[in-house]
Design a protein around this motif. Structure first.
Motif, PDB file in Angstrom:
ATOM      1  N   LEU A 136      67.950  47.770  41.608  1.00 49.07           N
ATOM      2  CA  LEU A 136      66.828  48.583  42.075  1.00 49.07           C
ATOM      3  C   LEU A 136      65.734  48.654  41.019  1.00 49.07           C
ATOM      4  O   LEU A 136      64.539  48.639  41.343  1.00 49.07           O
ATOM      5  CB  LEU A 136      67.307  49.990  42.449  1.00 49.07           C
ATOM      6  CG  LEU A 136      66.236  50.944  42.985  1.00 49.07           C
ATOM      7  CD1 LEU A 136      65.580  50.379  44.246  1.00 49.07           C
ATOM      8  CD2 LEU A 136      66.835  52.316  43.283  1.00 49.07           C
ATOM      9  N   PHE A 137      66.123  48.725  39.755  1.00 52.38           N
ATOM     10  CA  PHE A 137      65.138  48.740  38.669  1.00 52.38           C
ATOM     11  C   PHE A 137      64.253  47.493  38.736  1.00 52.38           C
ATOM     12  O   PHE A 137      63.027  47.576  38.634  1.00 52.38           O
ATOM     13  CB  PHE A 137      65.854  48.804  37.320  1.00 52.38           C
ATOM     14  CG  PHE A 137      64.936  48.676  36.130  1.00 52.38           C
ATOM     15  CD1 PHE A 137      64.306  49.785  35.597  1.00 52.38           C
ATOM     16  CD2 PHE A 137      64.694  47.434  35.546  1.00 52.38           C
ATOM     17  CE1 PHE A 137      63.450  49.669  34.501  1.00 52.38           C
ATOM     18  CE2 PHE A 137      63.846  47.299  34.451  1.00 52.38           C
ATOM     19  CZ  PHE A 137      63.225  48.428  33.934  1.00 52.38           C
ATOM     20  N   LEU A 194      61.707  47.533  41.449  1.00 54.16           N
ATOM     21  CA  LEU A 194      60.535  48.349  41.126  1.00 54.16           C
ATOM     22  C   LEU A 194      59.599  47.624  40.160  1.00 54.16           C
ATOM     23  O   LEU A 194      58.372  47.717  40.279  1.00 54.16           O
ATOM     24  CB  LEU A 194      60.981  49.688  40.537  1.00 54.16           C
ATOM     25  CG  LEU A 194      61.843  50.566  41.459  1.00 54.16           C
ATOM     26  CD1 LEU A 194      62.235  51.861  40.762  1.00 54.16           C
ATOM     27  CD2 LEU A 194      61.108  50.869  42.754  1.00 54.16           C
ATOM     28  N   ILE A 207      69.832  57.969  38.698  1.00 52.25           N
ATOM     29  CA  ILE A 207      68.667  57.475  37.958  1.00 52.25           C
ATOM     30  C   ILE A 207      69.113  56.884  36.621  1.00 52.25           C
ATOM     31  O   ILE A 207      68.611  55.844  36.185  1.00 52.25           O
ATOM     32  CB  ILE A 207      67.647  58.607  37.745  1.00 52.25           C
ATOM     33  CG1 ILE A 207      67.076  59.059  39.102  1.00 52.25           C
ATOM     34  CG2 ILE A 207      66.516  58.155  36.819  1.00 52.25           C
ATOM     35  CD1 ILE A 207      66.186  60.283  39.019  1.00 52.25           C
ATOM     36  N   ILE A 267      70.462  53.434  37.244  1.00 53.83           N
ATOM     37  CA  ILE A 267      69.395  52.466  37.537  1.00 53.83           C
ATOM     38  C   ILE A 267      68.795  51.924  36.249  1.00 53.83           C
ATOM     39  O   ILE A 267      68.576  50.715  36.101  1.00 53.83           O
ATOM     40  CB  ILE A 267      68.296  53.117  38.404  1.00 53.83           C
ATOM     41  CG1 ILE A 267      68.836  53.466  39.793  1.00 53.83           C
ATOM     42  CG2 ILE A 267      67.084  52.188  38.521  1.00 53.83           C
ATOM     43  CD1 ILE A 267      67.909  54.336  40.612  1.00 53.83           C
ATOM     44  N   THR A 278      57.596  49.402  48.268  1.00 55.19           N
ATOM     45  CA  THR A 278      58.750  49.272  47.367  1.00 55.19           C
ATOM     46  C   THR A 278      58.922  50.470  46.446  1.00 55.19           C
ATOM     47  O   THR A 278      60.017  51.029  46.341  1.00 55.19           O
ATOM     48  CB  THR A 278      58.623  47.983  46.528  1.00 55.19           C
ATOM     49  OG1 THR A 278      58.432  46.875  47.413  1.00 55.19           O
ATOM     50  CG2 THR A 278      59.867  47.748  45.698  1.00 55.19           C
ATOM     51  N   ILE A 279      57.840  50.868  45.779  1.00 49.49           N
ATOM     52  CA  ILE A 279      57.972  51.942  44.799  1.00 49.49           C
ATOM     53  C   ILE A 279      58.329  53.266  45.473  1.00 49.49           C
ATOM     54  O   ILE A 279      59.101  54.065  44.935  1.00 49.49           O
ATOM     55  CB  ILE A 279      56.690  52.065  43.956  1.00 49.49           C
ATOM     56  CG1 ILE A 279      56.521  50.798  43.102  1.00 49.49           C
ATOM     57  CG2 ILE A 279      56.735  53.311  43.068  1.00 49.49           C
ATOM     58  CD1 ILE A 279      55.263  50.764  42.270  1.00 49.49           C
ATOM     59  N   CYS A 282      61.481  51.951  49.047  1.00 55.43           N
ATOM     60  CA  CYS A 282      62.723  51.348  48.533  1.00 55.43           C
ATOM     61  C   CYS A 282      63.425  52.254  47.529  1.00 55.43           C
ATOM     62  O   CYS A 282      64.655  52.280  47.451  1.00 55.43           O
ATOM     63  CB  CYS A 282      62.441  49.994  47.905  1.00 55.43           C
ATOM     64  SG  CYS A 282      62.098  48.698  49.110  1.00 55.43           S
ATOM     65  N   THR A 283      62.644  53.007  46.751  1.00 53.94           N
ATOM     66  CA  THR A 283      63.253  53.962  45.829  1.00 53.94           C
ATOM     67  C   THR A 283      64.013  55.035  46.594  1.00 53.94           C
ATOM     68  O   THR A 283      65.124  55.436  46.207  1.00 53.94           O
ATOM     69  CB  THR A 283      62.189  54.609  44.927  1.00 53.94           C
ATOM     70  OG1 THR A 283      61.554  53.595  44.150  1.00 53.94           O
ATOM     71  CG2 THR A 283      62.820  55.627  43.989  1.00 53.94           C
ATOM     72  N   GLY A 302      67.202  53.466  47.785  1.00 54.49           N
ATOM     73  CA  GLY A 302      68.105  53.281  46.658  1.00 54.49           C
ATOM     74  C   GLY A 302      68.778  54.577  46.238  1.00 54.49           C
ATOM     75  O   GLY A 302      69.990  54.606  45.982  1.00 54.49           O
ATOM     76  N   LEU A 303      68.009  55.660  46.164  1.00 58.08           N
ATOM     77  CA  LEU A 303      68.586  56.951  45.783  1.00 58.08           C
ATOM     78  C   LEU A 303      69.538  57.475  46.852  1.00 58.08           C
ATOM     79  O   LEU A 303      70.533  58.147  46.541  1.00 58.08           O
ATOM     80  CB  LEU A 303      67.471  57.963  45.519  1.00 58.08           C
ATOM     81  CG  LEU A 303      66.679  57.743  44.223  1.00 58.08           C
ATOM     82  CD1 LEU A 303      65.528  58.746  44.117  1.00 58.08           C
ATOM     83  CD2 LEU A 303      67.596  57.863  42.998  1.00 58.08           C
TER      84      LEU A 303
END
Length: 570
Positions: free
Chosen positions: A98-99, A102, A251, A254, A322-323, A326-327, A330-331
């Motif tokens: 995921l990182f 981003l 977090i 990630i 995405t930012i 997608c974040t 992901g979370l």
């Protein structure tokens, strides 16, 4: 199916799945970020003003507004990449993937700014009166090479044709096949709907929309995108807040796993730094399509007198897609913990592998061997031969891997009844028998994993309906937009008359993809994305000086339009 997937995986390994492609993609974004002095941060608030119409002029040529062009392009990117793609990236590489998604998005904001600006500059009006544009047009007009003897090498035309052909293939590999495949799988998991029925109904609806051209497409997507974004945001926040105690650890994983890789945990056998990097960048590109050259086709139709203004509108897409979205996904996956848990699953052939002998996850050495095998670092002996099955139970069962995990509680079914007989394997792969299915507990990936994650909140099982609805709207709107991209490529190659035949094939492909193997669809997607991206990145890098000049001219006009406002320095 396994042989086909292995062949496609081999091709993908040399193109989209290779390290050189990842470095080309990120390197282009990094180059333009530095060369244009971080436009994704400095110009972000200007982008919002332009979307609101503050820089419009009466008489600007085009078929859509800035907002409609933005939502059309967003509908082409906000799709399975945000729901299924994030889940697949984490499934393959762990939280660190995921990182890298981003990072890809942050650099991709600049890449998309550049590709849309150059494509918008060289758009043209085609014979049916509509506006057409995209990388194939700037390639055609600007990338020919003039030799000293005044002869011209038509490299631009060749690149334009290559890009247009790749766009047609990618319209299926990006916008068509994975979208309906994820929708049908989600509908089957959530409501038990037959995949073929889902495909048939949506194929008819798709045909009704895309036959209306860009104006109808823009009208539909400008309504769908905001609605689906709000629904998905609320559902995701319900999961994240419900699992609030896992937010900070998620977090931390990630960021922390970027430097160490992801250790084996639960059913997840581990993820290396290199694998997380590759899969994160690859899925990041699938999510926001920065550098792929698709968004410029939608933005070419926007009413604007200044190409850079439309480039600034496009700059918002990777940020939103995405930012933000997608974040959120992901979370949801990480805070709920589902990415490392095994669930009841109907096994897909291409995710299935049978090893010779037995390996235990509880044994650290054997677990490490399994991880190294899945990562391609070592070979383990694969099972070939027959296994006896009685009332659905495999006798003397060797280790069965499914979805990169050790499968448990495996059962064999024939026409939905417990099977008695033999299973035949060759080189670890099941020799297909019509009507035969395997079920058991294993890790999940793609849309089904996100569906399970959304049930880990106060909404309980009702949460899966949000994913089903969100995926339906996200993915369907993506298919709509990509039909337009492919149609513009057909127009460039064959003229407007060829578009109707393309749309017919597009709808047929949409139907058939609703019930084919998911893994094959995603592998094909990776190949088509790379084939489209490579010529576009070569093209925009070749025109970097022209891009800088266009930006300088734009800020000069901006200053004249808004006297008293400070012009950003280049």
């Amino acid at each position: 199916m396994n042989e086909l997937n292995n062949f496609l995986s081999l091709i993908d390994g040399y193109i989209g799945g290779s390290q050189w492609f990842v470095f080309l993609l990120l390197g282009t974004g990094l180059f333009f970020t530095i060369y244009l002095k971080f436009p994704q941060f400095r110009y972000l608030h200007h982008s919002i003003r332009i979307v609101r119409g503050k820089f419009d002029r009466q008489g600007d040529q085009g078929d859509t507004s800035h907002f409609q062009a933005l939502t059309t392009a967003l509908s082409g990117t906000v799709g399975t990449g945000n729901i299924a793609g994030v889940a697949l990236a984490i499934h393959l590489g762990g939280p660190a993937a995921l990182f890298w998604m981003l990072v890809t998005a942050a650099l991709g904001m600049t890449t998309k700014f550049v590709e849309v600006t150059l494509s918008h500059k060289y758009r043209e009006q085609v014979e049916d009166g509509s506006i057409a544009g995209g990388p194939m047009y700037y390639m055609h007009k600007r990338l020919n090479i003039r030799l000293k003897n005044k002869k011209v090498l038509k490299t631009g035309q060749v690149l334009g044709v290559i890009f247009a052909v790749a766009t047609i293939f990618s319209s299926f590999g990006t916008g068509n096949l994975p979208q309906i495949n994820s929708i049908s799988n989600s509908m089957f998991e959530t409501f038990g709907l037959n995949r073929m029925l889902t495909g048939a109904v949506l194929a008819v609806l798709l045909a009704l929309v895309i036959l209306g051209g860009i104006k109808r497409i823009a009208k539909v997507t400008s309504r769908l995108v905001p609605i689906m974004a709000i629904i998905y945001f609320l559902g995701a926040m319900a999961v994240i807040v419900y699992n609030y105690e896992n937010i900070l650890p998620s977090i931390g994983a990630i960021v922390g796993d970027v430097f160490s890789g992801t250790a084996a945990v639960g059913g997840f056998l581990g993820g290396s730094i290199a694998f997380a990097f590759n899969r994160g960048v690859n899925r990041g590109l699938f999510s926001n399509e920065a550098g792929q050259g698709s968004a410029p086709i939608a933005h070419a139709a926007a009413r604007a007198h200044e190409p850079v203004s439309e480039g600034l509108v496009a700059l918002l897409e990777p940020f939103i897609d995405t930012i933000i979205i997608c974040t959120l996904t992901g979370l949801v996956l990480l805070s709920s913990g589902v990415w490392k848990e095994k669930f009841p699953n109907q096994f897909q052939e291409t995710d299935l592998m049978v090893l010779e002998g037995q390996y235990s996850e509880s044994n650290p050495d054997e677990r490490k061997q399994l991880y190294q095998f899945l990562s391609g670092d070592i070979d383990l002996p694969l099972f070939s031969g027959s296994l006896n099955v009685s009332e659905g139970q495999i006798r003397n069962q060797p280790t069965i891997l499914h979805a990169r995990s050790v499968a448990e509680s495996v059962q064999v079914w024939f026409n939905n009844q417990p099977y008695t007989g033999t299973l035949t394997f060759k080189g670890g792969n099941l020799v297909t028998q019509p009507g035969l299915t395997l079920t058991g507990n294993s890790l999940m990936h793609s849309a089904p994993l996100t569906t399970v994650a959304f049930t880990r909140s106060w909404l309980g099982d009702y949460g899966k309906y949000i994913v089903a609805l969100g995926l339906l709207l996200f993915a369907f709107s993506t298919a709509i937009s990509w039909s337009y991209y492919g149609g513009r490529a057909v127009t460039y190659l064959f003229g407007s008359k060829g578009v109707i035949y393309y749309r017919f094939v597009y709808v047929i492909g949409f139907f058939f993809a609703s019930f084919v193997d998911t893994t094959i669809v995603w592998t094909l997607s990776g190949i088509t994305i790379a084939l489209m991206t490579i010529p576009n990145l070569v093209g925009i890098l070749s025109l970097h000086k022209e891009m800088k000049t266009e930006v300088q001219l734009f800020w000069k006009e901006w200053y004249e339009h808004f006297p008293g406002k400070k012009t950003p320095k280049m």
